[in-house]
Design a protein around this motif. Structure first.
Motif, PDB file in Angstrom:
ATOM      1  N   ALA A 146      12.199 -38.039  34.757  1.00  0.00           N
ATOM      2  CA  ALA A 146      11.092 -38.365  35.661  1.00  0.00           C
ATOM      3  C   ALA A 146       9.764 -37.747  35.231  1.00  0.00           C
ATOM      4  O   ALA A 146       8.690 -38.271  35.574  1.00  0.00           O
ATOM      5  CB  ALA A 146      11.445 -37.890  37.075  1.00  0.00           C
ATOM      6  N   THR A 147       9.819 -36.639  34.479  1.00  0.00           N
ATOM      7  CA  THR A 147       8.600 -35.845  34.244  1.00  0.00           C
ATOM      8  C   THR A 147       7.410 -36.642  33.689  1.00  0.00           C
ATOM      9  O   THR A 147       6.306 -36.548  34.238  1.00  0.00           O
ATOM     10  CB  THR A 147       8.926 -34.649  33.320  1.00  0.00           C
ATOM     11  N   PRO A 148       7.581 -37.424  32.604  1.00  0.00           N
ATOM     12  CA  PRO A 148       6.380 -38.119  32.087  1.00  0.00           C
ATOM     13  C   PRO A 148       5.815 -39.144  33.079  1.00  0.00           C
ATOM     14  O   PRO A 148       4.597 -39.357  33.105  1.00  0.00           O
ATOM     15  CB  PRO A 148       6.888 -38.792  30.801  1.00  0.00           C
ATOM     16  N   ILE A 149       6.660 -39.745  33.890  1.00  0.00           N
ATOM     17  CA  ILE A 149       6.142 -40.694  34.897  1.00  0.00           C
ATOM     18  C   ILE A 149       5.294 -39.946  35.923  1.00  0.00           C
ATOM     19  O   ILE A 149       4.211 -40.411  36.322  1.00  0.00           O
ATOM     20  CB  ILE A 149       7.300 -41.435  35.593  1.00  0.00           C
ATOM     21  N   ILE A 150       5.771 -38.753  36.317  1.00  0.00           N
ATOM     22  CA  ILE A 150       5.010 -37.952  37.286  1.00  0.00           C
ATOM     23  C   ILE A 150       3.620 -37.634  36.725  1.00  0.00           C
ATOM     24  O   ILE A 150       2.618 -37.686  37.444  1.00  0.00           O
ATOM     25  CB  ILE A 150       5.776 -36.656  37.624  1.00  0.00           C
ATOM     26  N   GLU A 151       3.562 -37.316  35.421  1.00  0.00           N
ATOM     27  CA  GLU A 151       2.254 -37.024  34.795  1.00  0.00           C
ATOM     28  C   GLU A 151       1.289 -38.193  34.963  1.00  0.00           C
ATOM     29  O   GLU A 151       0.113 -38.006  35.265  1.00  0.00           O
ATOM     30  CB  GLU A 151       2.436 -36.760  33.291  1.00  0.00           C
ATOM     31  N   THR A 152       1.789 -39.416  34.777  1.00  0.00           N
ATOM     32  CA  THR A 152       0.889 -40.573  34.889  1.00  0.00           C
ATOM     33  C   THR A 152       0.488 -40.809  36.345  1.00  0.00           C
ATOM     34  O   THR A 152      -0.645 -41.200  36.612  1.00  0.00           O
ATOM     35  CB  THR A 152       1.543 -41.859  34.336  1.00  0.00           C
ATOM     36  N   LEU A 153       1.400 -40.552  37.270  1.00  0.00           N
ATOM     37  CA  LEU A 153       1.065 -40.728  38.690  1.00  0.00           C
ATOM     38  C   LEU A 153       0.003 -39.717  39.104  1.00  0.00           C
ATOM     39  O   LEU A 153      -0.919 -40.023  39.873  1.00  0.00           O
ATOM     40  CB  LEU A 153       2.310 -40.585  39.562  1.00  0.00           C
ATOM     41  N   ALA A 154       0.113 -38.480  38.566  1.00  0.00           N
ATOM     42  CA  ALA A 154      -0.874 -37.438  38.884  1.00  0.00           C
ATOM     43  C   ALA A 154      -2.247 -37.827  38.359  1.00  0.00           C
ATOM     44  O   ALA A 154      -3.268 -37.391  38.899  1.00  0.00           O
ATOM     45  CB  ALA A 154      -0.431 -36.106  38.290  1.00  0.00           C
ATOM     46  N   GLN A 155      -2.271 -38.672  37.310  1.00  0.00           N
ATOM     47  CA  GLN A 155      -3.556 -39.144  36.767  1.00  0.00           C
ATOM     48  C   GLN A 155      -4.005 -40.419  37.447  1.00  0.00           C
ATOM     49  O   GLN A 155      -4.914 -41.097  36.979  1.00  0.00           O
ATOM     50  CB  GLN A 155      -3.438 -39.364  35.260  1.00  0.00           C
ATOM     51  N   ALA A 212      -2.208 -43.307  38.074  1.00  0.00           N
ATOM     52  CA  ALA A 212      -1.722 -44.603  37.586  1.00  0.00           C
ATOM     53  C   ALA A 212      -1.314 -45.517  38.748  1.00  0.00           C
ATOM     54  O   ALA A 212      -0.626 -45.083  39.672  1.00  0.00           O
ATOM     55  CB  ALA A 212      -0.535 -44.384  36.649  1.00  0.00           C
ATOM     56  N   ASP A 213      -1.744 -46.783  38.669  1.00  0.00           N
ATOM     57  CA  ASP A 213      -1.321 -47.787  39.646  1.00  0.00           C
ATOM     58  C   ASP A 213      -0.112 -48.563  39.149  1.00  0.00           C
ATOM     59  O   ASP A 213       0.694 -49.036  39.934  1.00  0.00           O
ATOM     60  CB  ASP A 213      -2.468 -48.780  39.908  1.00  0.00           C
ATOM     61  N   VAL A 214      -0.032 -48.733  37.819  1.00  0.00           N
ATOM     62  CA  VAL A 214       1.103 -49.420  37.209  1.00  0.00           C
ATOM     63  C   VAL A 214       1.578 -48.532  36.053  1.00  0.00           C
ATOM     64  O   VAL A 214       0.775 -48.153  35.200  1.00  0.00           O
ATOM     65  CB  VAL A 214       0.709 -50.811  36.651  1.00  0.00           C
ATOM     66  N   VAL A 215       2.865 -48.193  36.053  1.00  0.00           N
ATOM     67  CA  VAL A 215       3.426 -47.360  34.988  1.00  0.00           C
ATOM     68  C   VAL A 215       4.451 -48.189  34.232  1.00  0.00           C
ATOM     69  O   VAL A 215       5.405 -48.701  34.817  1.00  0.00           O
ATOM     70  CB  VAL A 215       4.100 -46.090  35.543  1.00  0.00           C
ATOM     71  N   VAL A 216       4.222 -48.342  32.918  1.00  0.00           N
ATOM     72  CA  VAL A 216       5.111 -49.140  32.073  1.00  0.00           C
ATOM     73  C   VAL A 216       5.813 -48.203  31.106  1.00  0.00           C
ATOM     74  O   VAL A 216       5.159 -47.511  30.321  1.00  0.00           O
ATOM     75  CB  VAL A 216       4.315 -50.198  31.283  1.00  0.00           C
ATOM     76  N   THR A 217       7.135 -48.192  31.163  1.00  0.00           N
ATOM     77  CA  THR A 217       7.899 -47.287  30.313  1.00  0.00           C
ATOM     78  C   THR A 217       8.819 -48.067  29.390  1.00  0.00           C
ATOM     79  O   THR A 217       9.019 -49.274  29.549  1.00  0.00           O
ATOM     80  CB  THR A 217       8.784 -46.337  31.153  1.00  0.00           C
ATOM     81  N   GLY A 218       9.384 -47.340  28.412  1.00  0.00           N
ATOM     82  CA  GLY A 218      10.512 -47.849  27.636  1.00  0.00           C
ATOM     83  C   GLY A 218      11.773 -47.325  28.277  1.00  0.00           C
ATOM     84  O   GLY A 218      11.953 -47.405  29.498  1.00  0.00           O
ATOM     85  N   ARG A 219      12.639 -46.725  27.459  1.00  0.00           N
ATOM     86  CA  ARG A 219      13.907 -46.238  27.995  1.00  0.00           C
ATOM     87  C   ARG A 219      13.689 -44.976  28.832  1.00  0.00           C
ATOM     88  O   ARG A 219      13.252 -43.952  28.321  1.00  0.00           O
ATOM     89  CB  ARG A 219      14.880 -45.947  26.827  1.00  0.00           C
ATOM     90  N   VAL A 220      13.944 -45.104  30.105  1.00  0.00           N
ATOM     91  CA  VAL A 220      13.936 -43.990  31.052  1.00  0.00           C
ATOM     92  C   VAL A 220      15.218 -44.154  31.849  1.00  0.00           C
ATOM     93  O   VAL A 220      15.629 -45.288  32.130  1.00  0.00           O
ATOM     94  CB  VAL A 220      12.700 -44.059  31.982  1.00  0.00           C
ATOM     95  N   ALA A 221      15.886 -43.066  32.194  1.00  0.00           N
ATOM     96  CA  ALA A 221      17.097 -43.195  33.002  1.00  0.00           C
ATOM     97  C   ALA A 221      16.768 -43.958  34.278  1.00  0.00           C
ATOM     98  O   ALA A 221      15.740 -43.687  34.916  1.00  0.00           O
ATOM     99  CB  ALA A 221      17.662 -41.831  33.332  1.00  0.00           C
ATOM    100  N   ASP A 222      17.603 -44.917  34.635  1.00  0.00           N
ATOM    101  CA  ASP A 222      17.280 -45.808  35.748  1.00  0.00           C
ATOM    102  C   ASP A 222      16.891 -45.036  37.024  1.00  0.00           C
ATOM    103  O   ASP A 222      15.855 -45.321  37.620  1.00  0.00           O
ATOM    104  CB  ASP A 222      18.454 -46.750  36.039  1.00  0.00           C
ATOM    105  N   PRO A 223      17.682 -44.049  37.467  1.00  0.00           N
ATOM    106  CA  PRO A 223      17.311 -43.386  38.728  1.00  0.00           C
ATOM    107  C   PRO A 223      16.020 -42.597  38.620  1.00  0.00           C
ATOM    108  O   PRO A 223      15.342 -42.383  39.634  1.00  0.00           O
ATOM    109  CB  PRO A 223      18.489 -42.437  39.010  1.00  0.00           C
TER     110      PRO A 223
END
Lengths: 109, 438
Positions: free
Chosen positions: B135-144, B146-157
């Motif tokens: 979850a950590t890198p997604i949290i970083e983008t939300l803190a900046q 982000a309205d839309v976060v596009v990832t590659g392989r991240v654990a589903d949960p």
């Protein structure tokens, strides 16, 4: 009677490992299923399974049993030649098992 | 669309990346550097971007697959077309760990048997390696912002846990809270499997209106207790039984569900039926996260061939079995080097397993379909198998019908465990403006 009358079930997979949950419709029937559905009984029901270990986990709060069938899927969804490479039909086939009726109980679930 | 329009959501998550999908996407990207993301990304964004922007719903998705950067450009282009100004579009990358994995002696968790026990045994067949990020890198983008976060392989949960950690400020070592957020993600990630999909059994487990199955949502409190439900009026059902099936789905040991974020324990979970299509989940706890990250390794695994033909009427099963014998004999005689083959009768024993049906007393079906499947070393060999099945039209038992055949290269997946400190996630956030060229 068929296991289908006492429980519902769902199959999943991770790699070549099959994962089957069996859930008692009535919590009162959970001890009966727990006594019946041993790993040996599962293996006897699926005689064509490869010889990997079968682990059972108990989840009494959900009146459910979990069976993890290691190396059961002939390489799994990305390798197996089977039509059902995921093993999705395993749970339904397990529910065909003939089982004795549970002891009569007055428990209201 | 029901969820985006009427779910009153803070976050909308699209989990769209199956185990092999990212390996196939890597191959796409090798052919075309601007491809390698989910083929439905553009259509889905066209549908949801406007309602989400209007309602302040933030979107998180792993539809970036092998190319989150190109996928983010597509999202920006859709936003521009829709006249949505000022969206912040983020990428999460760094899951591509091919350089860390290729040629190493890392043991394979699920390999092709005796042929290979470490990555180096796969030699040059390896085409991709993607680590499951947390979850950590997604949290970083939300803190900046982000309205839309596009990832590659991240654990589903983790796609679902990240916004909960961001909103509630959950510490990354509060294992019980992280386990509850992981349970939210685990329940929602298969979407319709929580609301009656993969559950319905007419007459036994009836589910209304599957054709417009409502996808689930979760209402989560700061202490990690949560309720799962769906949009009122949508199809499907959400009951104690559907939630139990999905909570236990594919977790293996329910007391140790491993993700990059936490070791979650569902073994004492308690479910409470609150109202129609509303179930509360409590009793989830957790322990420290694993010290390794799992990575999926894609490799070229030879070629697969399938051929099918149907028989109907009296003696259909006997004719199909005779057809199978013919193909089997011809494949042997013609020095046809199949490394492995199966001959199944669809309608009799193709997907059915187990001793629950006695084949000697089973009623003869009105029709059956022979399916021959084989693994070969070359595409030409795989195509020859289809030719043999097609020959049954003229040269096999009477009434052979509806031949289909397929031959293709197979990309298989195995897994390895990597020390997590070797994997370096990266993030980027771009402000989209209506006039900008993506």
């Amino acid at each position: 009677m068929k296991l289908h009358e006492l429980a519902h079930a769902r199959s999943g997979d991770k790699g070549s490992t099959a994962d089957i949950s069996v859930i008692a419709y009535r919590p009162a029937h959970y001890p009966h299923l727990r006594a019946l559905l041993t790993p040996d009984r599962i293996r006897a029901h699926f005689p064509d399974l490869p010889p990997g270990p079968i682990h059972r986990y108990e989840i009494p709060s959900l009146h459910a049993l979990k069976f993890v069938l290691h190396d059961a899927l002939d390489g799994g969804v990305t390798r197996s030649l089977r039509l059902d490479a995921h093993g999705k039909s395993l749970a339904a086939c397990l529910l065909e098992m003939d089982v004795p009726a549970p002891p009569t109980t007055d428990a209201k679930d | 669309m029901e969820l985006a329009e009427h779910g009153r959501l803070d976050y909308l998550v699209f989990e769209c990346l199956a185990e092999r999908t990212v390996a196939l996407a890597q191959l796409d990207r090798l052919r075309d550097p601007d491809s390698g993301y989910n083929e439905w990304l553009e259509e889905r964004m066209e549908a949801v971007l406007e309602p989400c922007a209007r309602q302040g719903t933030r979107i998180i998705t792993n539809m970036g697959a092998a190319n989150p950067t190109a996928a983010a450009r597509v999202v920006a282009e859709v936003a521009r077309r829709l006249g949505l100004d000022g969206l912040r579009i983020a990428t999460v990358t760094g899951d591509d760990v091919l350089h860390l994995v290729k040629g190493t002696h890392l043991p394979l968790l699920d390999g092709p048997g005796r042929a290979a026990s470490t990555v180096s045994d796969l030699h040059k067949t390896v085409v991709s390696a993607n680590a499951y990020l947390g979850a950590t890198p997604i949290i970083e983008t939300l803190a900046q912002g982000a309205d839309v976060v596009v990832t590659g392989r991240v654990a589903d949960p983790s796609l679902f846990l990240a916004p909960l950690m961001h909103e509630f400020g959950w510490p990354p070592t509060d294992w019980p809270l992280l386990a509850r957020g992981t349970a939210v993600g685990h329940l929602l990630e298969c979407a319709g499997q929580l609301t009656g999909g993969y559950y319905a059994d007419p007459g036994t487990k009836d589910v209304p209106d599957l054709a417009r199955l409502g996808f689930p949502l979760a209402e989560v409190a700061e202490d990690g207790s949560f309720t799962v439900t769906k949009v009122p009026g949508s199809g499907g059902r959400l009951t104690l039984a559907t939630v139990t099936e999905q909570l236990l789905y594919e977790v293996h040991d329910p007391a140790a569900y491993l993700t990059p974020d936490v070791t979650a324990d569902f073994s004492h979970a308690h479910l409470t039926h609150l109202a129609e299509d509303r179930v509360a989940v409590t009793g989830i706890t957790g322990r420290e996260r694993p010290i390794t990250l799992k990575a999926s390794v894609g490799y070229r695994d030879g070629f697969l061939a399938h051929g099918e033909i149907s028989y109907a009427g009296p003696g259909a099963v006997a004719r199909a079995r005779e057809a199978a014998r013919i193909v089997q004999q011809r494949l042997t005689r013609a020095e046809f080097p199949v490394t492995e083959a199966r001959y199944d009768l669809i309608g009799v024993d193709a997907v059915h397993r187990g001793t629950g049906t006695d084949p000697t007393t089973a009623v003869e079906p009105a029709e059956v379909r022979l399916r021959v499947a084989a693994r070969t070393e070359t595409l030409l060999q795989a195509r020859r198998l289809g030719r043999e099945v097609a020959s049954l039209w003229l040269n096999g038992p009477c009434g052979g019908a509806g031949v289909t055949r397929e031959a293709r290269e197979n990309i298989a997946i195995t897994s390895v465990l990597l020390p997590r400190e070797l994997v370096m996630p990266a993030t980027g956030v771009q402000l989209n403006t209506a006039g900008a060229t993506p």
